[in-house]
Design an enzyme around this catalytic site. Structure first.
Site, PDB file in Angstrom:
ATOM      1  N   ARG A 155      13.267   4.220  12.550  1.00  0.00           N
ATOM      2  CA  ARG A 155      11.976   4.921  12.540  1.00  0.00           C
ATOM      3  C   ARG A 155      11.120   4.543  13.754  1.00  0.00           C
ATOM      4  NH1 ARG A 155       9.553   4.786   6.654  1.00  0.00           N
ATOM      5  NH2 ARG A 155       8.275   6.436   7.614  1.00  0.00           N
TER       6      ARG A 155
ATOM      7  N   TYR B  13      11.123   8.732   0.963  1.00  0.00           N
ATOM      8  CA  TYR B  13      11.041   7.718  -0.097  1.00  0.00           C
ATOM      9  C   TYR B  13      11.603   8.192  -1.446  1.00  0.00           C
ATOM     10  CZ  TYR B  13       8.028   5.549   3.381  1.00  0.00           C
ATOM     11  OH  TYR B  13       7.551   5.005   4.540  1.00  0.00           O
TER      12      TYR B  13
ATOM     13  N   ARG C 186       4.507  10.817  -2.077  1.00  0.00           N
ATOM     14  CA  ARG C 186       4.434  10.629  -0.626  1.00  0.00           C
ATOM     15  C   ARG C 186       5.802  10.890   0.012  1.00  0.00           C
ATOM     16  NH1 ARG C 186       4.776   4.252   1.177  1.00  0.00           N
ATOM     17  NH2 ARG C 186       4.240   5.163   3.190  1.00  0.00           N
TER      18      ARG C 186
ATOM     19  N   ALA D 178       3.230  -0.826   4.753  1.00  0.00           N
ATOM     20  CA  ALA D 178       2.694  -0.811   6.127  1.00  0.00           C
ATOM     21  C   ALA D 178       2.206  -2.190   6.578  1.00  0.00           C
ATOM     22  CB  ALA D 178       1.568   0.201   6.232  1.00  0.00           C
TER      23      ALA D 178
ATOM     24  N   GLU E 219      12.522  -9.544   1.666  1.00  0.00           N
ATOM     25  CA  GLU E 219      11.771  -8.382   2.160  1.00  0.00           C
ATOM     26  C   GLU E 219      12.588  -7.123   1.871  1.00  0.00           C
ATOM     27  OE1 GLU E 219      11.567  -8.470   6.437  1.00  0.00           O
ATOM     28  OE2 GLU E 219      10.386  -6.622   6.566  1.00  0.00           O
TER      29      GLU E 219
ATOM     30  N   PRO F 233       0.787  -1.226   0.000  1.00  0.00           N
ATOM     31  CA  PRO F 233       0.000   0.000   0.000  1.00  0.00           C
ATOM     32  C   PRO F 233       0.825   1.285   0.000  1.00  0.00           C
ATOM     33  CG  PRO F 233      -0.103  -1.075   2.136  1.00  0.00           C
ATOM     34  CD  PRO F 233       0.540  -2.044   1.195  1.00  0.00           C
ATOM     35  N   ASN F 234       0.310   2.229  -0.740  1.00  0.00           N
ATOM     36  CA  ASN F 234       0.850   3.603  -0.838  1.00  0.00           C
ATOM     37  C   ASN F 234       2.124   3.700  -1.670  1.00  0.00           C
ATOM     38  OD1 ASN F 234      -1.186   4.875   0.827  1.00  0.00           O
ATOM     39  ND2 ASN F 234      -0.263   3.741   2.520  1.00  0.00           N
TER      40      ASN F 234
ATOM     41  N   HIS G  45      12.689  -2.767   2.059  1.00  0.00           N
ATOM     42  CA  HIS G  45      12.150  -1.464   2.448  1.00  0.00           C
ATOM     43  C   HIS G  45      13.046  -0.374   1.894  1.00  0.00           C
ATOM     44  CE1 HIS G  45       9.302  -3.427   5.003  1.00  0.00           C
ATOM     45  NE2 HIS G  45      10.294  -4.168   5.490  1.00  0.00           N
TER      46      HIS G  45
ATOM     47  N   ASN H  67       8.055  -5.692  -1.024  1.00  0.00           N
ATOM     48  CA  ASN H  67       7.946  -4.568  -0.100  1.00  0.00           C
ATOM     49  C   ASN H  67       6.485  -4.502   0.344  1.00  0.00           C
ATOM     50  OD1 ASN H  67       7.813  -2.237   1.339  1.00  0.00           O
ATOM     51  ND2 ASN H  67       8.977  -0.994  -0.118  1.00  0.00           N
TER      52      ASN H  67
END
Ligand code: DQA
Length: 147
Positions: free
Chosen positions: A106, A22, A17, A76, A97, A9-10, A99, A73
């Site tokens: 974070r 990012y 964003r 969230a 995985e 998502p996103n 990111h 990825n």
């Protein structure tokens, strides 16, 4: 060798964003970068993004028997989704995985990953280059399995 690059998502809002986290490049830029990298290595690649958890579960299930490695990825959903971790375990396809940001620096809620136990490696904090590193890791894994 056929890979699936899956984005959660996103990530369709890359470039818009939080560019300070990012970057300014878009999902299309990422797709082109990964497609070029894979083409140079004779690797077939499918690219899919969804904002919906169930769609991502479906994409993982549909990879079964067809796809040799997943670059994932989960965005969230990394931090919330037992279903995505279970789906990866169910299909048992080697998965890395990824990111874009370094989630270890974070918020506390980003410190848990429900997909990590089902992955062969995690790459984070390298920006888009992390996806290319993940492709390399999956290629290494497939070569070591052939030996
Ligand atoms: C992300 C990190 C996640 O915590 C966040 O929810 C995202 C993107 C990353 O690529 O850095 O959406 O997965």
């Amino acid at each position: 060798m056929k890979l699936l690059v899956l984005n959660g998502p996103n990530l369709n809002f890359l470039g818009i964003r939080e560019p300070e986290i990012y970057g300014k490049e878009t999902l299309d830029d990422l797709r082109h970068m990964v497609e070029d990298y894979c083409a140079e290595r004779d690797v077939e690649v499918e690219f899919y993004q969804s904002n919906h958890e169930g769609d991502l579960v479906d994409a993982i299930q549909q990879a079964y028997g067809r796809i040799d490695g997943i670059v994932f990825n989960p965005a969230a959903y990394t931090h919330t989704s037992v279903a995505l971790g279970d789906a990866l375990k169910a299909v048992a396809i080697p998965t890395v995985e990824v990111h874009i940001s370094d989630v270890t620096t974070r918020e506390d809620f980003r410190q848990i990953s429900y997909v990590r136990p089902a992955c062969i490696a995690t790459v984070m904090g390298l920006g888009f280059a992390g996806y290319l590193k993940a492709v390399d890791l999956l290629l290494e894994k497939s070569r070591s399995n052939e030996k």
